[in-house]
Design an enzyme around this catalytic site. Structure first.
Site, PDB file in Angstrom:
ATOM      1  N   THR A 353       0.853  -1.187   0.000  1.00 48.27           N
ATOM      2  CA  THR A 353       0.000   0.000   0.000  1.00 48.27           C
ATOM      3  C   THR A 353       0.888   1.236   0.000  1.00 48.27           C
ATOM      4  O   THR A 353       1.916   1.269   0.681  1.00 48.27           O
ATOM      5  CB  THR A 353      -0.952   0.010   1.209  1.00 48.27           C
ATOM      6  OG1 THR A 353      -1.774   1.176   1.153  1.00 48.27           O
ATOM      7  CG2 THR A 353      -0.208  -0.016   2.526  1.00 48.27           C
ATOM      8  N   HIS A 405       2.998 -11.652  14.011  1.00 46.73           N
ATOM      9  CA  HIS A 405       4.099 -12.200  14.802  1.00 46.73           C
ATOM     10  C   HIS A 405       3.863 -13.662  15.182  1.00 46.73           C
ATOM     11  O   HIS A 405       4.768 -14.339  15.683  1.00 46.73           O
ATOM     12  CB  HIS A 405       4.290 -11.354  16.066  1.00 46.73           C
ATOM     13  CG  HIS A 405       5.701 -11.311  16.552  1.00 46.73           C
ATOM     14  ND1 HIS A 405       6.691 -12.134  16.055  1.00 46.73           N
ATOM     15  CD2 HIS A 405       6.305 -10.539  17.492  1.00 46.73           C
ATOM     16  CE1 HIS A 405       7.835 -11.881  16.671  1.00 46.73           C
ATOM     17  NE2 HIS A 405       7.623 -10.915  17.547  1.00 46.73           N
TER      18      HIS A 405
END
Length: 434
Positions: A353, A405
């Site tokens: 983006t 994560h």
């Protein structure tokens, strides 16, 4: 004769849509393939056209209504009934009044005791909310004197203790002590009271949220609630990329039939090189499994008429700079025109983006589920940096990589972003694949 206009197939797993706007009204003359209604799905807006020329019939669904695939939207009557230009459309039949709301349900206690009497308080398995003195035995479980004294002191009901271990089922002091040692049952959660209706200021305008915006909001909130999102940052010197673009822009455009050389293709190729080296960034969690991919379907966020969408460059790892630039240019144009297809918005494995086109200097992009990472590009800005011991002015861009994560370790994320930085700062590495 009349022809029906029905909700078309809207793409894989899409079964319904919302009528966002009628482009033609009942009685309007329409031509073959002329758009008559705009539908909004969870992903894009779709225009439905007339199958033949004629006069549009009554709307089967009002704007804002929900429709299923295959359901009737309207009809097109034979062209002989077409109204002349300027003729007013026939008035629509008034909608039937909505049924009166059902009467509010009686409170639970009233329903349980229709005679109007007060129901006894609920029984509990722990020493919570007990009366000051034990009531009369309700189940024939008479306590022994020592048990009765303790029950009075501790506000215990004989019915709570149940059948005792004494003769003829009488409750002993030991039975009461055993009851008091039991863990208390958790208190039932009560639903929060509904919020009072907000009084709008006369200067405010209330607009119903579109189906697309509600879907975007839901998906982004799900990403926050599900993934362990973390963001790592770096900065890239755009000098080499800008010099290469300036030197070869005209030749590139001439060679590739008008395809313009931009920075996005450089970043796409740099990300592909990084994804090959760190496959977890291109992977996905599916239940208790991790799905690793030997291909890259690159999502490119572009602004459309109804908000930000992320069309997908399939097998971007097999594309050269020119094919990438042509694909991105096509996405951008069709997003602005609302012409993207549903299957072009699904299946991405990694996304990019670029908030820099709107002036963003720094941001933390949010994941596009079920992807595990997204790269955020930002504004190119001249800044002083140290090069070989000297302070120089260079065109710099901050990069941000948000990642899940749960699947991507910090070392992998940081190393991936360093590879992207190296590829952009020296595009020759991308051509040599080093």
């Amino acid at each position: 004769m009349s022809a029906e206009i029905k909700v078309p197939t809207l793409g894989e797993s899409v079964t319904s849509a919302t009528v966002s706007r009628w482009l033609k009204q009942p009685g309007d003359a329409v031509s073959t393939d002329e758009a008559v209604v705009e539908l909004e799905t969870d992903k894009v807006s779709v225009e439905v056209a007339a199958p033949e020329s004629g006069v549009l019939g009554a709307h089967a669904v009002d704007e804002g209504g929900e429709v299923e695939v295959g359901s009737l939207l309207t009809t097109v009557e034979g062209s002989s009934g077409a109204k002349p230009t300027g003729q007013a459309a026939p008035a629509q039949a008034p909608a039937e009044p909505a049924p009166a709301p059902a009467a509010a349900q009686k409170p639970a206690r009233e329903a349980a005791n229709p005679s109007g009497g007060v129901n006894p308080p609920p029984r509990t398995s722990g020493p919570v909310s007990r009366p000051a003195t034990p009531p009369a035995d309700v189940a024939g479980h008479a306590p022994l004197p020592s048990a009765a004294k303790l029950m009075t002191e501790r506000s215990v009901r004989s019915g709570d203790v149940g059948e005792g271990t004494g003769k003829d089922g009488r409750i002993t002091k030991g039975d009461v002590l055993a009851f008091l040692e039991r863990p208390a049952a958790p208190a039932a959660k009560t639903a929060p009271a509904p919020a009072a209706a907000r009084a709008d200021d006369p200067r405010e305008e209330r607009v119903k949220m579109t189906r697309l915006r509600k879907t975007i909001a839901g998906r982004l909130k799900d990403a926050q609630n599900t993934a362990a999102i973390l963001t790592t940052f770096n900065e890239v010197d755009m000098s080499a990329a800008m010099a290469m673009r300036a030197e070869y822009r005209e030749a590139f455009e001439k060679k590739h039939n008008g395809a313009r050389l931009g920075f996005m293709s450089i970043f796409v190729r740099a990300c592909i090189a990084g994804l090959r080296e760190f496959p977890a960034v291109n992977a996905e969690i599916a239940g208790d499994d991790v799905i690793y991919r030997n291909f890259v379907h690159m999502g490119i966020a572009v602004g459309g008429a109804n908000g930000l969408v992320v069309p997908v460059l399939r097998d971007a790892d097999q594309m050269g700079f020119a094919a990438i630039e042509r694909g991105i240019a096509s996405f951008g144009k069709r997003a602005r025109d609302g012409q993207l297809k549903l299957d072009e918005l699904t299946g991405g494995t990694f996304s990019i983006t670029n908030g820099g086109i709107y002036g963003s200097l720094m941001s933390t992009p949010i994941l596009n589920p079920p992807q595990s990472a997204i790269l955020g590009m930002h504004k190119i800005q001249d800044r002083p940096i140290a090069v070989a011991g000297q302070v120089v002015i260079r065109p710099m861009m901050y990069l941000a990589l948000s990642y899940d994560h749960r699947i991507v370790d910090g070392k992998e994320a940081v190393s991936f972003l360093v590879r992207v930085k190296e590829g952009v700062e020296d595009p020759r590495r991308l051509l040599l694949e080093i």
